[in-house]
Enzyme design. Structure first.
Site, PDB file in Angstrom:
ATOM      1  N   GLN A 166       0.829  -1.211   0.000  1.00 57.52           N
ATOM      2  CA  GLN A 166       0.000   0.000   0.000  1.00 57.52           C
ATOM      3  C   GLN A 166       0.867   1.267   0.000  1.00 57.52           C
ATOM      4  O   GLN A 166       0.659   2.167  -0.796  1.00 57.52           O
ATOM      5  CB  GLN A 166      -0.927   0.015   1.229  1.00 57.52           C
ATOM      6  CG  GLN A 166      -1.932   1.163   1.182  1.00 57.52           C
ATOM      7  CD  GLN A 166      -2.609   1.431   2.529  1.00 57.52           C
ATOM      8  OE1 GLN A 166      -2.283   0.849   3.547  1.00 57.52           O
ATOM      9  NE2 GLN A 166      -3.559   2.348   2.523  1.00 57.52           N
ATOM     10  N   TYR A 193       1.934  -7.889  16.088  1.00 55.55           N
ATOM     11  CA  TYR A 193       2.294  -6.694  15.309  1.00 55.55           C
ATOM     12  C   TYR A 193       2.969  -5.673  16.226  1.00 55.55           C
ATOM     13  O   TYR A 193       4.042  -5.149  15.917  1.00 55.55           O
ATOM     14  CB  TYR A 193       1.026  -6.111  14.693  1.00 55.55           C
ATOM     15  CG  TYR A 193       1.249  -4.942  13.758  1.00 55.55           C
ATOM     16  CD1 TYR A 193       1.942  -5.099  12.561  1.00 55.55           C
ATOM     17  CD2 TYR A 193       0.733  -3.680  14.053  1.00 55.55           C
ATOM     18  CE1 TYR A 193       2.119  -4.034  11.687  1.00 55.55           C
ATOM     19  CE2 TYR A 193       0.898  -2.615  13.188  1.00 55.55           C
ATOM     20  CZ  TYR A 193       1.591  -2.798  12.008  1.00 55.55           C
ATOM     21  OH  TYR A 193       1.759  -1.735  11.142  1.00 55.55           O
TER      22      TYR A 193
HETATM   23  N1  LIG Z   1      -0.727   0.966   5.909  1.00 57.80           N
HETATM   24  C1  LIG Z   1      -0.880   1.405   7.151  1.00 57.80           C
HETATM   25  O1  LIG Z   1      -1.973   1.862   7.541  1.00 57.80           O
HETATM   26  C2  LIG Z   1       0.286   1.367   8.108  1.00 57.80           C
HETATM   27  C3  LIG Z   1       0.136   1.944   9.374  1.00 57.80           C
HETATM   28  C4  LIG Z   1       1.189   1.899  10.268  1.00 57.80           C
HETATM   29  C5  LIG Z   1       2.401   1.322   9.876  1.00 57.80           C
HETATM   30  N2  LIG Z   1       2.520   0.766   8.655  1.00 57.80           N
HETATM   31  C6  LIG Z   1       3.799   0.138   8.315  1.00 57.80           C
HETATM   32  O2  LIG Z   1       4.300   0.593   7.071  1.00 57.80           O
HETATM   33  C7  LIG Z   1       4.986  -0.472   6.398  1.00 57.80           C
HETATM   34  C8  LIG Z   1       4.373  -0.694   5.027  1.00 57.80           C
HETATM   35  O3  LIG Z   1       3.002  -0.995   5.215  1.00 57.80           O
HETATM   36  P1  LIG Z   1       2.004  -1.257   3.995  1.00 57.80           P
HETATM   37  O4  LIG Z   1       0.686  -0.808   4.453  1.00 57.80           O
HETATM   38  O5  LIG Z   1       2.560  -0.761   2.722  1.00 57.80           O
HETATM   39  O6  LIG Z   1       1.989  -2.859   4.022  1.00 57.80           O
HETATM   40  P2  LIG Z   1       1.563  -3.881   2.877  1.00 57.80           P
HETATM   41  O7  LIG Z   1       1.131  -5.133   3.532  1.00 57.80           O
HETATM   42  O8  LIG Z   1       0.650  -3.235   1.900  1.00 57.80           O
HETATM   43  O9  LIG Z   1       2.972  -4.132   2.158  1.00 57.80           O
HETATM   44  C9  LIG Z   1       3.997  -4.867   2.749  1.00 57.80           C
HETATM   45  C10 LIG Z   1       4.961  -5.279   1.658  1.00 57.80           C
HETATM   46  O10 LIG Z   1       5.936  -6.164   2.226  1.00 57.80           O
HETATM   47  C11 LIG Z   1       6.226  -7.157   1.251  1.00 57.80           C
HETATM   48  N3  LIG Z   1       6.825  -8.318   1.903  1.00 57.80           N
HETATM   49  C12 LIG Z   1       6.198  -9.328   2.603  1.00 57.80           C
HETATM   50  N4  LIG Z   1       7.104 -10.237   2.975  1.00 57.80           N
HETATM   51  C13 LIG Z   1       8.316  -9.814   2.535  1.00 57.80           C
HETATM   52  C14 LIG Z   1       9.637 -10.322   2.605  1.00 57.80           C
HETATM   53  N5  LIG Z   1       9.898 -11.504   3.205  1.00 57.80           N
HETATM   54  N6  LIG Z   1      10.637  -9.611   2.048  1.00 57.80           N
HETATM   55  C15 LIG Z   1      10.402  -8.437   1.424  1.00 57.80           C
HETATM   56  N7  LIG Z   1       9.170  -7.909   1.295  1.00 57.80           N
HETATM   57  C16 LIG Z   1       8.145  -8.593   1.850  1.00 57.80           C
HETATM   58  C17 LIG Z   1       4.882  -7.453   0.606  1.00 57.80           C
HETATM   59  O11 LIG Z   1       5.055  -8.056  -0.654  1.00 57.80           O
HETATM   60  C18 LIG Z   1       4.293  -6.043   0.504  1.00 57.80           C
HETATM   61  O12 LIG Z   1       4.700  -5.455  -0.721  1.00 57.80           O
HETATM   62  C19 LIG Z   1       4.883  -1.683   7.339  1.00 57.80           C
HETATM   63  O13 LIG Z   1       6.018  -1.715   8.166  1.00 57.80           O
HETATM   64  C20 LIG Z   1       3.658  -1.367   8.169  1.00 57.80           C
HETATM   65  O14 LIG Z   1       3.678  -2.010   9.418  1.00 57.80           O
HETATM   66  C21 LIG Z   1       1.495   0.775   7.762  1.00 57.80           C
END
Ligand SMILES: NC(=O)c1ccc[n+]([C@@H]2O[C@H](COP(=O)([O-])OP(=O)(O)OC[C@H]3O[C@@H](n4cnc5c(N)ncnc54)[C@H](O)[C@@H]3O)[C@@H](O)[C@H]2O)c1
Length: 317
Positions: free
Chosen positions: A12, A143
């Site tokens: 995302q 988490y």
């Molecule tokens: N989206 C939110 O609302 C939100 C809020 C707080 C924190 N975050 C943090 O921001 C970061 C990104 O979140 P996001 O929403 O884009 O998550 P997401 O789940 O959309 O994307 C995560 C990505 O990690 C990749 N991934 C999974 N396993 C992997 C591996 N072994 N090696 C490399 N890549 C791998 C997936 O393919 C995916 O592209 C995360 O650390 C998340 O915890 C997101």
């Protein structure tokens, strides 16, 4: 000139962050890292280099760092809150063992590292209103446990080895390009899709549940601005509270209804999501981010709603 690797570029946040980084630093200077089964598509694929970058494979990561002379890593690999509860071991492997690999490589090749934390790093005794930057963090979700560990490990590498690690605690991120990956705040994205499609929205989070949120353009700016910030001004490192707005389901519903009066919502509360939401802040205090590196969001609930409805209407119709 920076050479950047975005790990988790097809998620995302990564899918939009990578394109913005390419605009700022040049297409050839930003590598989109992905894992098998989650390949970049469209503009993300065509606008610059991409490489398989699995955080559990340090040799693979090292080859990319050497090939592109990488000096900055945005590490977005994670399992989000709801998914991590059903796969706790995998969440730890990706979030912590993966981070360890990245930090070791960064130490060897002198890279700066951004690994976001979350409002999920709070819980279990945290003051939930105006949650301070430095406060109790005893979350009871996998988490949350992995996010607190991420913060501590990133600080450890900074203090012990002088590594340039920086992070924000993202709130729920609302966007209209790549769907969210299974978090507790996903409802605040899904509700816009239902509204634009003319469907009734079934809300999995109960009335009155406040959580911090942010629109994607602000989230991207927060990440890049922090990585660009003058290190001398940073008292904190991992990780800064950042927020843009705090609302409950009935607030976002009322805001959408101003534009689509026929829109309907009904509650069907999901007990896991609700218990996670109850343990997270109602509203965070992000004064330290504002003072130390000039953080200031541009979107509130009203301006975000106008933009979300406009973008989704033109795409989905
Ligand atoms: N989206 C939110 O609302 C939100 C809020 C707080 C924190 N975050 C943090 O921001 C970061 C990104 O979140 P996001 O929403 O884009 O998550 P997401 O789940 O959309 O994307 C995560 C990505 O990690 C990749 N991934 C999974 N396993 C992997 C591996 N072994 N090696 C490399 N890549 C791998 C997936 O393919 C995916 O592209 C995360 O650390 C998340 O915890 C997101």
């Amino acid at each position: 000139m920076k050479n950047i690797l975005v790990i988790g570029s097809t998620g995302q946040i990564g899918s939009e962050l990578t394109l913005e980084l390419r605009k700022r630093y040049g297409n050839d200077h930003v590598v989109a890292g992905y894992i098998t089964g989650s390949e970049p598509q469209g503009e993300l694929k065509n606008s610059g280099p991409s490489e398989i970058a699995d955080v559990s494979n340090i040799a693979q990561l090292e080859a990319i760092v050497k090939k592109y002379n990488i000096d900055t890593i945005y590490n977005l690999a994670a399992l989000l809150s709801v998914v991590a509860e059903s796969k706790p071991r995998l969440a730890w492997t990706i979030g912590i063992d993966g981070l360890w690999n990245i930090l070791e490589l960064a130490r060897q090749y002198n890279c700066a590292v951004f690994t976001p934390s979350s409002i999920g790093s709070f819980g279990g005794g945290t003051p939930l209103v105006n949650t301070p930057q430095d406060t109790i963090q005893r979350p009871r979700t996998m988490y949350g446990v992995s996010k607190v560990t991420t913060e501590l490990l990133s600080d450890y590498y900074h203090i012990k080895y002088g590594l340039d690690t920086r992070a924000v605690r993202f709130p729920g991120i609302i966007s209209n390009v790549t769907p969210p990956g299974g978090g507790t705040t996903d409802y605040a994205v899904d509700i816009y899709y239902s509204a634009v499609k003319g469907e009734k929205f079934i809300c999995p989070i109960g009335e009155g549940t406040l959580m911090d949120m942010m629109y994607m353009p602000d989230a991207i700016r927060a990440a890049i601005d922090l990585m660009e910030a003058d290190p001398i001004k940073l008292i904190h490192r991992n990780a800064f509270n950042v927020t843009a707005m705090s609302f409950a389901p009935e607030n976002i519903y009322a805001e959408i209804k101003k534009h689509i009066p026929s829109f309907e919502m009904e509650y069907n509360v999901d007990s896991l999501k609700q218990s996670i939401a109850n343990s997270w802040p109602d509203s965070m205090d992000d004064t330290c981010a504002r003072e130390e590196w000039g953080w200031k969001p541009s979107y509130d609930l009203s301006s975000m709603t106008i933009d979300m409805l406009e973008k989704l209407s033109s795409r989905l119709k």
